[in-house]
Write an enzyme that holds these catalytic residues in place. Sequence first.
Site, PDB file in Angstrom:
ATOM      1  N   TYR A  22       0.681  -1.108  -0.183  1.00 54.27           N
ATOM      2  CA  TYR A  22      -0.338  -0.149   0.290  1.00 54.27           C
ATOM      3  C   TYR A  22       1.001   1.065  -0.148  1.00 54.27           C
ATOM      4  O   TYR A  22       0.400   2.567  -0.905  1.00 54.27           O
ATOM      5  CB  TYR A  22      -0.962   0.301   0.758  1.00 54.27           C
ATOM      6  CG  TYR A  22      -1.891   1.452   1.040  1.00 54.27           C
ATOM      7  CD1 TYR A  22      -3.113   1.317   0.087  1.00 54.27           C
ATOM      8  CD2 TYR A  22      -1.523   2.202   1.659  1.00 54.27           C
ATOM      9  CE1 TYR A  22      -3.575   1.762  -0.229  1.00 54.27           C
ATOM     10  CE2 TYR A  22      -2.270   3.544   2.038  1.00 54.27           C
ATOM     11  CZ  TYR A  22      -3.616   2.976   0.991  1.00 54.27           C
ATOM     12  OH  TYR A  22      -4.660   4.550   0.486  1.00 54.27           O
ATOM     13  N   LYS A  55      10.042 -15.931  -0.592  1.00 56.91           N
ATOM     14  CA  LYS A  55       9.249 -16.307  -1.318  1.00 56.91           C
ATOM     15  C   LYS A  55       9.057 -16.064  -2.101  1.00 56.91           C
ATOM     16  O   LYS A  55       8.192 -14.478  -2.578  1.00 56.91           O
ATOM     17  CB  LYS A  55       8.219 -17.238  -0.672  1.00 56.91           C
ATOM     18  CG  LYS A  55       6.376 -17.338  -1.042  1.00 56.91           C
ATOM     19  CD  LYS A  55       5.842 -16.862  -0.403  1.00 56.91           C
ATOM     20  CE  LYS A  55       4.803 -17.776  -1.322  1.00 56.91           C
ATOM     21  NZ  LYS A  55       3.007 -17.727  -0.307  1.00 56.91           N
ATOM     22  N   TYR A  99       9.313 -12.226   1.268  1.00 59.57           N
ATOM     23  CA  TYR A  99       8.120 -12.036   0.669  1.00 59.57           C
ATOM     24  C   TYR A  99       7.630 -11.669  -0.464  1.00 59.57           C
ATOM     25  O   TYR A  99       7.583 -10.324   0.315  1.00 59.57           O
ATOM     26  CB  TYR A  99       7.125 -12.903   1.733  1.00 59.57           C
ATOM     27  CG  TYR A  99       5.986 -12.964   0.423  1.00 59.57           C
ATOM     28  CD1 TYR A  99       5.472 -13.641  -0.763  1.00 59.57           C
ATOM     29  CD2 TYR A  99       4.057 -13.105   0.963  1.00 59.57           C
ATOM     30  CE1 TYR A  99       4.613 -14.093  -1.126  1.00 59.57           C
ATOM     31  CE2 TYR A  99       3.055 -13.473   0.842  1.00 59.57           C
ATOM     32  CZ  TYR A  99       3.180 -14.438  -0.691  1.00 59.57           C
ATOM     33  OH  TYR A  99       2.449 -14.628  -1.389  1.00 59.57           O
TER      34      TYR A  99
END
Length: 298
Positions: free
Chosen positions: A110, A165, A136
């Site tokens: 965001y 990830k 991630y």
Amino acid sequence: MMKELIGTGVALITPFKSDLSVDIDALHKIVNYCIDGGVEYLVVLGTTGESVTLTKEEKQLVMDTVTIANAGRVPLVVGVGGNNTYAVIEELKTLDLTNYEAILSVSPYYNKPTQEGIFQHFLAIAEASPKPIILYNVPGRTGSNMLPATVARLANASENIVAIKEASGSMVQVQELIKTCPEGFHVISGDDITALPTVLAGGSGVISVIGQGLPSEFSEMIRAGLRGEVEEAYSLHYSMQEGMDLIFQEGNPAGIKAIFEALQLSRASVRLPLMEATAGLKQKIQHFIKPFVRVTAG
């Protein structure tokens, strides 16, 4: 520690009852189903676990339930991330992480930080975390892409940052990560569709969504890929490819929860603003899963 996190990890759903409270019994069943199916580790409170709509108490309940159900059988990873660096650090201080091997932490969403902002965010978290950090990167959700150069910089800057990830969906970016990150740093696929190509390119495995619905087939595909048995691995990949597409058609985790409903392990309920899978998608998912049920749930 990270040697244990090679192969198939699954991003567990948080099953809900009809009143949308956490379904402890269903969560127990799902943990057993995944472990019996051969997955290497479990990830709780990720995106698929609907962590953003769980209270602090519910998060602890989910963590405790998975710990009890797992009974020390496979390594556990927990999602702790956000776009307020200091709030993430505070959460790490308050959570009981005794039974967890590592933290999965999403790149700030965001507020769209620069690469330097992403770097400083993770450096601060790594310094505060009592457990190793798995970065991630999921640009489709965060609104910014953590570049391979930033990841390599983090991997070199902190011994507590041990893996990523990677869910950009770009195999070019995956290859760049494998090429530029230091030896011993794990590149883990965050997309089911790129899981096998990532492993064949030199990655360590996957944190999968569909892998919890098809644990034996998916984990065997990744193991075959890690062994370099390309033909066998792709045969399994193609048998599951339709499902990889179906479960994301109406958003995650609506699709994977529809698989668990078809397997009669839990309800398909999700919390607003997400919506349960439509009847049409559920029908397609039931048709897809039918040939697997004898093998995985029989």
